[in-house]
Design a protein around this motif. Structure first.
Motif, mmCIF file in Angstrom:
data_model
loop_
_atom_site.group_PDB
_atom_site.id
_atom_site.type_symbol
_atom_site.label_atom_id
_atom_site.label_comp_id
_atom_site.label_asym_id
_atom_site.label_seq_id
_atom_site.Cartn_x
_atom_site.Cartn_y
_atom_site.Cartn_z
ATOM 1 N N ARG A 1 50.628 -59.816 27.906
ATOM 2 C CA ARG A 1 50.685 -59.871 26.442
ATOM 3 C C ARG A 1 50.633 -58.571 25.766
ATOM 4 N N ALA A 2 50.165 -57.663 26.255
ATOM 5 C CA ALA A 2 49.781 -56.443 25.734
ATOM 6 C C ALA A 2 50.004 -55.250 26.649
ATOM 7 N N THR A 3 49.644 -53.939 26.083
ATOM 8 C CA THR A 3 49.691 -52.760 26.970
ATOM 9 C C THR A 3 48.626 -51.934 26.594
ATOM 10 N N ALA A 4 47.455 -51.898 27.440
ATOM 11 C CA ALA A 4 46.267 -51.145 27.361
ATOM 12 C C ALA A 4 46.692 -49.680 27.468
ATOM 13 N N THR A 5 46.161 -48.913 26.499
ATOM 14 C CA THR A 5 46.689 -47.419 26.416
ATOM 15 C C THR A 5 45.389 -46.886 25.775
ATOM 16 N N GLY A 6 45.077 -45.814 26.632
ATOM 17 C CA GLY A 6 43.838 -44.940 26.128
ATOM 18 C C GLY A 6 43.989 -43.404 26.392
ATOM 19 N N VAL A 7 43.477 -42.556 25.892
ATOM 20 C CA VAL A 7 43.326 -41.206 25.855
ATOM 21 C C VAL A 7 41.979 -40.507 25.870
ATOM 22 N N TYR A 8 41.677 -39.562 26.535
ATOM 23 C CA TYR A 8 40.387 -38.801 26.556
ATOM 24 C C TYR A 8 41.053 -37.437 26.135
ATOM 25 N N GLU A 9 40.626 -37.032 25.078
ATOM 26 C CA GLU A 9 40.948 -35.488 24.521
ATOM 27 C C GLU A 9 39.756 -34.671 24.724
ATOM 28 N N ASP A 10 40.107 -33.487 24.784
ATOM 29 C CA ASP A 10 39.176 -32.060 25.073
ATOM 30 C C ASP A 10 38.176 -32.288 26.024
ATOM 31 N N LEU A 11 38.430 -32.592 27.332
ATOM 32 C CA LEU A 11 37.624 -32.647 28.435
ATOM 33 C C LEU A 11 37.610 -31.387 28.793
ATOM 34 N N ILE A 12 36.660 -30.470 29.023
ATOM 35 C CA ILE A 12 36.502 -29.076 29.358
ATOM 36 C C ILE A 12 36.101 -29.202 30.836
ATOM 37 N N VAL A 13 36.913 -28.294 31.550
ATOM 38 C CA VAL A 13 36.358 -28.315 32.928
ATOM 39 C C VAL A 13 36.537 -26.606 33.185
ATOM 40 N N LEU A 14 35.352 -26.323 33.931
ATOM 41 C CA LEU A 14 35.106 -24.784 34.230
ATOM 42 C C LEU A 14 35.569 -24.600 35.670
ATOM 43 N N CYS A 15 36.703 -23.796 35.802
ATOM 44 C CA CYS A 15 37.248 -23.679 37.038
ATOM 45 C C CYS A 15 37.127 -22.046 37.754
ATOM 46 N N GLU A 16 36.751 -22.188 38.898
ATOM 47 C CA GLU A 16 36.604 -20.855 39.592
ATOM 48 C C GLU A 16 37.481 -20.861 40.752
#
Length: 179
Positions: A107-122
């Motif tokens: 009956r619908a489409t579930a859609t979500g976004v998570y913005e500005d997740l910061i990951v420090l990478c080495e």
């Protein structure tokens, strides 16, 4: 004897000729060979010279990658999902991730976004990340156990060059299991 007025050059003419120049990334000058000639304060005797410069190898350009896990969890009461993966880099980077997911339902489409997740990478080892979010595009739909699609993009500024790099836009099918 040098007089007081001979120590400075108030007006000058001359030339500067570059005979060889080699560039690295983003305008980094790797090699330079040049000659110059300068006449000061109307003098007929020039100052002449040469410049020969060989610079160290330029810093590597930043390269980052994004891997998406193929499973995630869903809280069936709230519809919140938790997804994750890893990022990689060839030099230290602060990566800004934006994962998103969608799930087509009857009956619908579930859609979500998570913005500005910061990951420090080495460099040397993948850096893990997780994000939890609900369907925030269509509030009438919520995520359920089953198949969904996970997408993501990561961006980071290269500390050595005036450029922002990204991971591309990887996408994968994931299985959401009840948490």
């Amino acid at each position: 004897m040098i007089g007081e007025t001979d120590r400075c050059c108030n007006s000058s003419t001359g030339s500067f000729t570059v005979s060889h120049i080699a560039y690295g990334p983003y305008g980094y000058i790797r090699e330079l060979d040049a000659t110059f000639e300068q006449y000061c304060n109307g003098s007929t005797v020039p100052a002449r010279g040469e410049v020969h410069a060989r610079m160290p190898e330029p810093p590597a350009e930043l390269a980052i990658g994004l891997n998406l896990n193929t499973t995630g969890t869903v809280d069936t009461r709230s519809g919140e999902i938790t997804v994750g993966g890893t990022v990689t880099c060839n030099k230290p980077a602060r990566i800004n991730l934006t994962p998103s997911a969608y799930q087509i339902q009857k009956r619908a489409t579930a859609t979500g976004v998570y913005e500005d997740l910061i990951v420090l990478c080495e460099p040397g080892a993948p850096a893990p990340w997780t994000a939890s979010f609900r369907s925030n595009i269509d509030p009438t739909a919520s995520f359920q156990p089953g198949t969904a699609t996970l997408r993501g993009v990561g961006r980071a500024d290269d500390r050595d060059y005036p450029v922002t790099v990204d991971t591309g836009f990887p996408s994968t099918e994931i299985t959401l299991v009840k948490s």
